[in-house]
Design a protein around this motif. Structure first.
Motif, PDB file in Angstrom:
ATOM      1  N   THR A  54     -95.253 -56.290 -72.361  1.00  0.00           N
ATOM      2  CA  THR A  54     -94.115 -56.134 -71.456  1.00  0.00           C
ATOM      3  C   THR A  54     -94.531 -55.333 -70.233  1.00  0.00           C
ATOM      4  N   LEU A  55     -94.057 -55.749 -69.071  1.00  0.00           N
ATOM      5  CA  LEU A  55     -94.281 -54.991 -67.847  1.00  0.00           C
ATOM      6  C   LEU A  55     -93.191 -53.928 -67.735  1.00  0.00           C
ATOM      7  N   VAL A  56     -93.613 -52.679 -67.611  1.00  0.00           N
ATOM      8  CA  VAL A  56     -92.689 -51.549 -67.500  1.00  0.00           C
ATOM      9  C   VAL A  56     -92.867 -50.933 -66.116  1.00  0.00           C
ATOM     10  N   GLU A  57     -91.790 -50.871 -65.349  1.00  0.00           N
ATOM     11  CA  GLU A  57     -91.854 -50.327 -63.988  1.00  0.00           C
ATOM     12  C   GLU A  57     -90.914 -49.142 -63.837  1.00  0.00           C
TER      13      GLU A  57
ATOM     14  N   PRO B 190     -90.626 -59.384 -68.748  1.00  0.00           N
ATOM     15  CA  PRO B 190     -91.823 -60.095 -69.212  1.00  0.00           C
ATOM     16  C   PRO B 190     -92.938 -60.041 -68.174  1.00  0.00           C
ATOM     17  N   LEU B 191     -94.158 -60.104 -68.668  1.00  0.00           N
ATOM     18  CA  LEU B 191     -95.329 -60.028 -67.795  1.00  0.00           C
ATOM     19  C   LEU B 191     -95.486 -61.271 -66.932  1.00  0.00           C
ATOM     20  N   ASP B 192     -95.130 -62.433 -67.485  1.00  0.00           N
ATOM     21  CA  ASP B 192     -95.472 -63.676 -66.797  1.00  0.00           C
ATOM     22  C   ASP B 192     -94.320 -64.668 -66.674  1.00  0.00           C
ATOM     23  N   ALA B 193     -93.081 -64.224 -66.890  1.00  0.00           N
ATOM     24  CA  ALA B 193     -91.950 -65.143 -66.814  1.00  0.00           C
ATOM     25  C   ALA B 193     -91.354 -65.157 -65.413  1.00  0.00           C
ATOM     26  N   ALA B 194     -90.568 -66.198 -65.139  1.00  0.00           N
ATOM     27  CA  ALA B 194     -89.932 -66.343 -63.831  1.00  0.00           C
ATOM     28  C   ALA B 194     -88.451 -66.638 -64.026  1.00  0.00           C
ATOM     29  N   ASN B 195     -87.748 -66.773 -62.907  1.00  0.00           N
ATOM     30  CA  ASN B 195     -86.346 -67.168 -62.905  1.00  0.00           C
ATOM     31  C   ASN B 195     -85.435 -66.186 -63.643  1.00  0.00           C
ATOM     32  N   GLY B 196     -85.885 -64.934 -63.722  1.00  0.00           N
ATOM     33  CA  GLY B 196     -85.061 -63.920 -64.380  1.00  0.00           C
ATOM     34  C   GLY B 196     -85.109 -63.970 -65.887  1.00  0.00           C
TER      35      GLY B 196
ATOM     36  N   TYR C 299     -96.155 -48.635 -62.555  1.00  0.00           N
ATOM     37  CA  TYR C 299     -95.977 -49.536 -63.675  1.00  0.00           C
ATOM     38  C   TYR C 299     -97.021 -49.285 -64.757  1.00  0.00           C
ATOM     39  N   PHE C 300     -96.731 -49.807 -65.933  1.00  0.00           N
ATOM     40  CA  PHE C 300     -97.704 -49.907 -67.018  1.00  0.00           C
ATOM     41  C   PHE C 300     -97.250 -51.049 -67.914  1.00  0.00           C
ATOM     42  N   THR C 301     -98.067 -51.431 -68.871  1.00  0.00           N
ATOM     43  CA  THR C 301     -97.675 -52.458 -69.827  1.00  0.00           C
ATOM     44  C   THR C 301     -97.589 -51.832 -71.215  1.00  0.00           C
ATOM     45  N   ALA C 302     -96.796 -52.486 -72.080  1.00  0.00           N
ATOM     46  CA  ALA C 302     -96.596 -51.919 -73.412  1.00  0.00           C
ATOM     47  C   ALA C 302     -96.369 -53.029 -74.429  1.00  0.00           C
ATOM     48  N   ILE C 303     -96.778 -52.772 -75.668  1.00  0.00           N
ATOM     49  CA  ILE C 303     -96.488 -53.636 -76.803  1.00  0.00           C
ATOM     50  C   ILE C 303     -95.779 -52.784 -77.857  1.00  0.00           C
ATOM     51  N   PRO C 304     -95.100 -53.415 -78.809  1.00  0.00           N
ATOM     52  CA  PRO C 304     -94.394 -52.632 -79.834  1.00  0.00           C
ATOM     53  C   PRO C 304     -95.317 -51.648 -80.546  1.00  0.00           C
ATOM     54  N   GLY C 305     -94.878 -50.420 -80.661  1.00  0.00           N
ATOM     55  CA  GLY C 305     -95.626 -49.407 -81.392  1.00  0.00           C
ATOM     56  C   GLY C 305     -96.732 -48.729 -80.616  1.00  0.00           C
ATOM     57  N   GLN C 306     -96.972 -49.164 -79.396  1.00  0.00           N
ATOM     58  CA  GLN C 306     -98.075 -48.578 -78.630  1.00  0.00           C
ATOM     59  C   GLN C 306     -97.806 -47.111 -78.298  1.00  0.00           C
ATOM     60  N   TYR C 307     -96.547 -46.794 -77.993  1.00  0.00           N
ATOM     61  CA  TYR C 307     -96.173 -45.420 -77.650  1.00  0.00           C
ATOM     62  C   TYR C 307     -95.262 -44.874 -78.751  1.00  0.00           C
TER      63      TYR C 307
END
Length: 325
Positions: free
Chosen positions: A179-182, A143-149, A119-127
């Motif tokens: 954002t969590l990217v896996e 999402p990094l911290d959301a639940a329930n889908g 995994y890694f995390t990303a924000i708009p424009g980072q890559y």
């Protein structure tokens, strides 16, 4: 022994919790049937919590992790009741952070040698292009911290950089967090309910989750699927797979330092190797639909009332001890 259930108006919260007030009422009804003296509290302020402390309950059942306040810091209930020497269900604040921040849980378990999807995390424009990404496509974004889908749908599965940028922008706009990217794991999906009984033995209930196939041929366990209850919950009939899933879930439960109960989500790759995905440490308790009580029913034939009673018995086993935090 008097018991207090604490919840808040949590429809707007994206965090894990028992669910709606209806779900909390189901827990309350189960406790009343079991003969407990219990109050159900919809708390919106520090004063509401102070009134509970004044009643000096033997146990407080935490149906949410925190109470949000306007123009103030959230009140984390585990901290609040620990500071007041009040016994409460569930894990301490530092452990609950592993639920709120998926990356912190993955970092912690990876350091212990436990398998988790890359995994890694990303924000708009980072890559700027595909070649800068730490992991190759296909990828799965949430999402990094959301639940329930929340924030998870077919567009979470991305196979090129344009799709990646579009989903990053969408999640950033909605959640205002990285954002969590896996890496995408195409294998079977499992969830494991774990209850620490009053004798400190673990009751482990693994099940398989099978989302319906979408028009794009994907099977993604997103918010709409969960809201519609359109996924299938299955008993794991293959003993070898069940053993692997249970062992990984127990490792995660123990190494995260979870207390009382929790739910561990696991995904497999195409070869069947299992990986930790996330921990739900205040799992849903909606009767008839939440994974936690249903897993206990499917694996151990426990009724909803019996699941609630196990949680309460474990919490009450600490009543009167000097250190309750």
């Amino acid at each position: 022994m008097n018991i207090e259930i604490v919840t808040t108006a949590n429809e707007g919260l994206k965090e894990t919790g028992f669910g709606s007030l209806k779900a909390c009422k189901s827990v309350f009804d189960s406790m009343v049937k079991a003969g407990y003296a219990v109050n159900l509290n919809l708390c919106v302020s520090r004063e509401d919590l102070d009134e509970i402390v004044a009643r000096q309950p033997s146990l407080v059942v935490l149906a949410v992790k925190y109470i949000p306040l306007d123009n103030e810091n959230d009140i984390w209930l585990a901290d609040y009741f620990a500071d007041h020497g009040i016994n409460f269900t569930g894990s301490s604040r530092d452990v609950l952070d592993f639920d709120s921040n998926k990356v912190s849980a993955k970092d912690h378990l990876s350091a212990k040698g436990i398998a988790t999807a890359r995994y890694f995390t990303a924000i708009p424009g980072q890559y700027k292009n595909e070649h800068e990404l730490p992991i190759t496509f296909p990828l799965f974004l949430k999402p990094l911290d959301a639940a329930n889908g929340n924030g998870v749908d077919d567009s979470s599965f991305v196979t090129n950089f344009l799709e990646f940028e579009a989903k990053i922008a969408s999640l950033d706009k909605e959640f205002n967090h990285p954002t969590l990217v896996e890496e995408y794991l195409p294998g079977r999906e499992f969830t494991v309910a774990i209850i620490q009984a009053s004798n400190n033995q673990l009751l482990v209930s693994p099940i398989e989750l099978v989302p319906p196939e979408s028009k794009n041929g994907l099977r993604i366990l997103g918010a709409k699927v969960k809201k519609d209850d359109s996924e299938e919950l299955r008993k794991i009939d293959d003993d070898a797979i069940k053993t692997r899933v249970k062992a990984l879930a127990i490792e995660c439960f123990v190494h995260l330092g979870v207390r009382d109960y929790g739910r561990i989500d696991i995904l497999a790759d195409k070869s069947g190797q299992c990986f930790f995905i996330e921990a739900n440490l205040v799992p849903g308790m909606t009767s008839g639909s939440s994974y936690f009580p249903l897993a206990c029913e499917i694996e151990h034939q426990l009724t909803y009332d019996e699941v609630v009673n196990l949680i309460i018995e474990q919490g009450l086993s600490r009543a009167g001890q000097e250190s309750l935090g």
